[in-house]
Design an enzyme around this catalytic site. Structure first.
Site, PDB file in Angstrom:
ATOM      1  N   LYS A  33       8.486  -5.174   9.704  1.00  0.00           N
ATOM      2  CA  LYS A  33       7.385  -4.238  10.017  1.00  0.00           C
ATOM      3  C   LYS A  33       6.182  -5.055  10.455  1.00  0.00           C
ATOM      4  O   LYS A  33       5.792  -5.998   9.771  1.00  0.00           O
ATOM      5  CB  LYS A  33       7.084  -3.403   8.772  1.00  0.00           C
ATOM      6  CG  LYS A  33       5.748  -2.686   8.760  1.00  0.00           C
ATOM      7  CD  LYS A  33       5.656  -1.738   7.575  1.00  0.00           C
ATOM      8  CE  LYS A  33       4.324  -1.851   6.863  1.00  0.00           C
ATOM      9  NZ  LYS A  33       4.235  -0.963   5.690  1.00  0.00           N
ATOM     10  N   GLY A  69       4.809  -1.179  -0.237  1.00  0.00           N
ATOM     11  CA  GLY A  69       4.306  -2.234  -1.120  1.00  0.00           C
ATOM     12  C   GLY A  69       2.801  -2.321  -1.029  1.00  0.00           C
ATOM     13  O   GLY A  69       2.196  -1.854  -0.053  1.00  0.00           O
ATOM     14  N   GLU A  79       4.141   3.917  11.655  1.00  0.00           N
ATOM     15  CA  GLU A  79       3.590   4.350  10.363  1.00  0.00           C
ATOM     16  C   GLU A  79       2.097   4.641  10.478  1.00  0.00           C
ATOM     17  O   GLU A  79       1.330   3.816  10.981  1.00  0.00           O
ATOM     18  CB  GLU A  79       3.854   3.229   9.340  1.00  0.00           C
ATOM     19  CG  GLU A  79       3.531   3.585   7.905  1.00  0.00           C
ATOM     20  CD  GLU A  79       3.901   2.445   6.946  1.00  0.00           C
ATOM     21  OE1 GLU A  79       4.718   1.563   7.316  1.00  0.00           O
ATOM     22  OE2 GLU A  79       3.349   2.431   5.832  1.00  0.00           O
ATOM     23  N   ASP A  84       2.218   7.425   5.419  1.00  0.00           N
ATOM     24  CA  ASP A  84       1.970   6.635   4.210  1.00  0.00           C
ATOM     25  C   ASP A  84       0.717   7.230   3.550  1.00  0.00           C
ATOM     26  O   ASP A  84       0.813   8.115   2.685  1.00  0.00           O
ATOM     27  CB  ASP A  84       1.786   5.157   4.624  1.00  0.00           C
ATOM     28  CG  ASP A  84       1.325   4.234   3.500  1.00  0.00           C
ATOM     29  OD1 ASP A  84       0.958   4.709   2.426  1.00  0.00           O
ATOM     30  OD2 ASP A  84       1.309   2.993   3.709  1.00  0.00           O
ATOM     31  N   ASP A 115       3.027  -0.538  11.627  1.00  0.00           N
ATOM     32  CA  ASP A 115       2.152   0.204  10.701  1.00  0.00           C
ATOM     33  C   ASP A 115       0.711   0.039  11.162  1.00  0.00           C
ATOM     34  O   ASP A 115       0.163  -1.069  11.162  1.00  0.00           O
ATOM     35  CB  ASP A 115       2.323  -0.355   9.282  1.00  0.00           C
ATOM     36  CG  ASP A 115       1.525   0.439   8.239  1.00  0.00           C
ATOM     37  OD1 ASP A 115       0.807   1.382   8.620  1.00  0.00           O
ATOM     38  OD2 ASP A 115       1.627   0.092   7.044  1.00  0.00           O
ATOM     39  N   LYS A 155       2.221  -5.117  11.246  1.00  0.00           N
ATOM     40  CA  LYS A 155       0.933  -4.439  11.148  1.00  0.00           C
ATOM     41  C   LYS A 155       0.312  -4.455  12.538  1.00  0.00           C
ATOM     42  O   LYS A 155       0.437  -5.465  13.272  1.00  0.00           O
ATOM     43  CB  LYS A 155       0.026  -5.187  10.168  1.00  0.00           C
ATOM     44  CG  LYS A 155       0.482  -5.036   8.736  1.00  0.00           C
ATOM     45  CD  LYS A 155       0.218  -3.622   8.257  1.00  0.00           C
ATOM     46  CE  LYS A 155       0.437  -3.494   6.772  1.00  0.00           C
ATOM     47  NZ  LYS A 155       0.214  -2.115   6.310  1.00  0.00           N
ATOM     48  N   LYS A 196       4.724   5.319  -2.226  1.00  0.00           N
ATOM     49  CA  LYS A 196       4.126   4.239  -3.017  1.00  0.00           C
ATOM     50  C   LYS A 196       3.746   4.820  -4.364  1.00  0.00           C
ATOM     51  O   LYS A 196       3.065   5.855  -4.423  1.00  0.00           O
ATOM     52  CB  LYS A 196       2.868   3.695  -2.339  1.00  0.00           C
ATOM     53  CG  LYS A 196       3.152   2.854  -1.107  1.00  0.00           C
ATOM     54  CD  LYS A 196       1.874   2.350  -0.487  1.00  0.00           C
ATOM     55  CE  LYS A 196       2.192   1.510   0.759  1.00  0.00           C
ATOM     56  NZ  LYS A 196       0.992   1.315   1.582  1.00  0.00           N
ATOM     57  N   SER A 246       6.749  -6.777   5.483  1.00  0.00           N
ATOM     58  CA  SER A 246       5.583  -6.286   6.204  1.00  0.00           C
ATOM     59  C   SER A 246       4.787  -7.520   6.612  1.00  0.00           C
ATOM     60  O   SER A 246       4.363  -8.287   5.752  1.00  0.00           O
ATOM     61  CB  SER A 246       4.775  -5.393   5.263  1.00  0.00           C
ATOM     62  OG  SER A 246       3.530  -5.065   5.832  1.00  0.00           O
TER      63      SER A 246
HETATM   64  O1  OSB Z   1       0.131   0.192   4.469  1.00  0.00           O
HETATM   65  O2  OSB Z   1       1.888  -0.615   3.623  1.00  0.00           O
HETATM   66  C1  OSB Z   1       0.662  -0.647   3.761  1.00  0.00           C
HETATM   67  C2  OSB Z   1      -0.662  -3.742   1.927  1.00  0.00           C
HETATM   68  C3  OSB Z   1      -1.902  -3.291   1.542  1.00  0.00           C
HETATM   69  C4  OSB Z   1      -2.302  -2.030   1.926  1.00  0.00           C
HETATM   70  C5  OSB Z   1      -1.462  -1.212   2.663  1.00  0.00           C
HETATM   71  C6  OSB Z   1      -0.203  -1.646   3.027  1.00  0.00           C
HETATM   72  C7  OSB Z   1       0.191  -2.944   2.670  1.00  0.00           C
HETATM   73  C8  OSB Z   1       1.473  -3.535   3.051  1.00  0.00           C
HETATM   74  C9  OSB Z   1       1.979  -4.627   2.161  1.00  0.00           C
HETATM   75  O3  OSB Z   1       2.074  -3.259   4.061  1.00  0.00           O
HETATM   76  C10 OSB Z   1       3.423  -4.557   1.895  1.00  0.00           C
HETATM   77  C11 OSB Z   1       3.812  -5.576   0.852  1.00  0.00           C
HETATM   78  O4  OSB Z   1       3.435  -5.432  -0.336  1.00  0.00           O
HETATM   79  O5  OSB Z   1       4.495  -6.525   1.236  1.00  0.00           O
HETATM   80 MG    MG Z   2       1.469   1.622   5.374  1.00  0.00          MG
END
Ligand code: OSB
Ligand code: MG
Length: 385
Positions: A161, A290, A213, A238, A188, A163, A262, A135
């Site tokens: 992925k 994650g 996402e 999510d 995401d 953001k 999660k 991510s």
């Molecule tokens: O939406 O997946 C998410 C981190 C903090 C809050 C929300 C998210 C995330 C990540 C991190 O995408 C993924 C990782 O731990 O590498």
């Molecule tokens: Mg997410």
């Protein structure tokens, strides 16, 4: 299970790189760890709440208060026959799922040691290796994103992925897609778009994304179902999925085609298995999300990802992407094929580096099964100034 004591602590760990999402930028983590001690064995749990209540309502601070005042006393009062009895023991507290998961997951960790089974096997896992993706946080420029993607693909990660948020989306997707037409690519939004953005979100379809996402509100199913009808790109939920019922509602409303699981968001392994099973019955693939975890939370994510319906690469990646030194050994490594091996030994499969954990601890409290004793193992932050 005879529980002797529970230790709650907060550790501070700087991230190697800041991580930016639509709701903010994280540079340093404040993470709660739970130890459940029983007859010489210790199960560990990690609370995935963030420093601020932005991803969900919980934060490091709310989780501390809820664990200290409510959950740990209720847990020590209850009769815990196995990890599976935790949700009922904690059911007097509404919500606060990340705080609950930290405690419940420590008990699963402990139970797998007591039974001399790999945690993955105790959960019903079947995979020997799990598929890994990364991510990538929101970047200021397309150039810096391309450099990052190049590096992660060279390491072997199977899915990238990105953001995104309004103003930080199609320009970035286009640049990545032009350079790598065939990779598994997803995005995401962390709930940063609204229905008025529908036409814009439809324009994502040309990038052949594996999924989009959580584009809309964090607590929504209905408007996602309207949006999904307008898109070719599968929506993955999510934030919206807190439990098995939510997953069922989302599936029946056709709000999504993929679910991210999660552990913290659903309240621990028991509920995660329920979400896994119901999505599996309905033919909806899942993957493990994650939350910038240390190796403890990550080792639990690996065990969870070994369940059958985790058929898409998860956000479970190597320790070295986050930390100068992880708090477990060996550190979590990803092969050049983008896979992590599921440990075949009893327990979580990674040792906790206790001396390092103590060094990183800024506050802690020990709770005994009979009466609670305050025991400040470490001074607050000033001790490290
Ligand atoms: O939406 O997946 C998410 C981190 C903090 C809050 C929300 C998210 C995330 C990540 C991190 O995408 C993924 C990782 O731990 O590498
Ligand atoms: Mg997410």
């Amino acid at each position: 299970m005879k529980i002797d004591s529970v230790v709650l602590r907060e550790i501070h760990m700087p991230l190697l790189q800041p991580f930016e999402t639509s709701f903010g930028r994280t540079t340093d983590r404040r993470i709660l760890l739970v130890e459940v001690q029983s007859e010489g064995l210790t199960g560990w749990g990690e609370c995935t709440a963030g420093e601020h209540p932005s991803y969900c309502e919980e934060s490091t601070d709310t989780a501390w208060v809820t664990l200290t005042n409510e959950l740990i006393p209720a847990f020590l009062h209850a009769e815990i026959r196995s990890a599976g009895s935790c949700p009922k023991a904690l059911s007097q507290v509404r919500g606060n799922r990340m705080a609950k998961a930290a405690l419940e997951n420590a008990v699963w960790d402990l139970e797998s040691q007591q039974l001399d089974l790999p945690l993955a096997e105790l959960l019903g896992g079947v995979r020997k290796k799990i598929a890994c993706g990364v991510s990538l946080g929101i970047q200021r420029s397309v150039g810096s994103l391309l450099d990052l993607v190049e590096r992660e693909l060279a390491s072997g990660y199977q899915r990238i992925k990105l953001k995104c948020k309004p103003g930080y989306d199609t320009e970035f997707f286009e640049a990545v897609r032009n350079r790598w037409p065939d990779i598994l690519l997803s995005c995401d939004a962390n709930a940063s778009y609204r229905l008025k953005d529908e036409a814009h979100l439809r324009s994502f379809d040309v990038f052949n994304l594996l999924m989009l996402e959580q584009p809309l509100w964090h607590d929504d199913f209905y408007y996602h179902s309207l949006l999904q009808r307008q898109l070719r790109t599968p929506i993955c939920l999510d934030e919206s999925i807190r439990n098995r019922r939510d997953a069922l509602a989302a599936i029946e409303m056709e709000s999504c085609q993929i679910v991210n699981i999660k552990l913290g968001r659903v309240g621990g392994f028991s509920e995660a298995i329920h979400v896994h099973n119901v999505t599996s019955e309905r033919g909806i693939p899942v993957w493990c999300g994650g939350m910038l975890e240390t190796g403890i939370g990550r080792s639990h994510n690996i065990a969870l990802s070994s369940l059958e319906n985790f058929s898409l690469p998860g956000d479970v990646s190597a320790s070295a992407r986050y930390w100068e030194e992880d708090i477990i050994e060996p550190s979590i490594e990803v092969s050049t094929k983008g896979e992590i091996e599921v440990p075949g030994i009893a327990g979580r499969g990674f040792e906790v580096k206790r001396a390092l954990v103590e060094k990183l601890t800024v506050r802690s409290e020990r709770f005994h099964a009979k009466n609670k004793v305050h025991n400040h193992l470490a001074e607050p932050m000033k001790a490290r100034a």
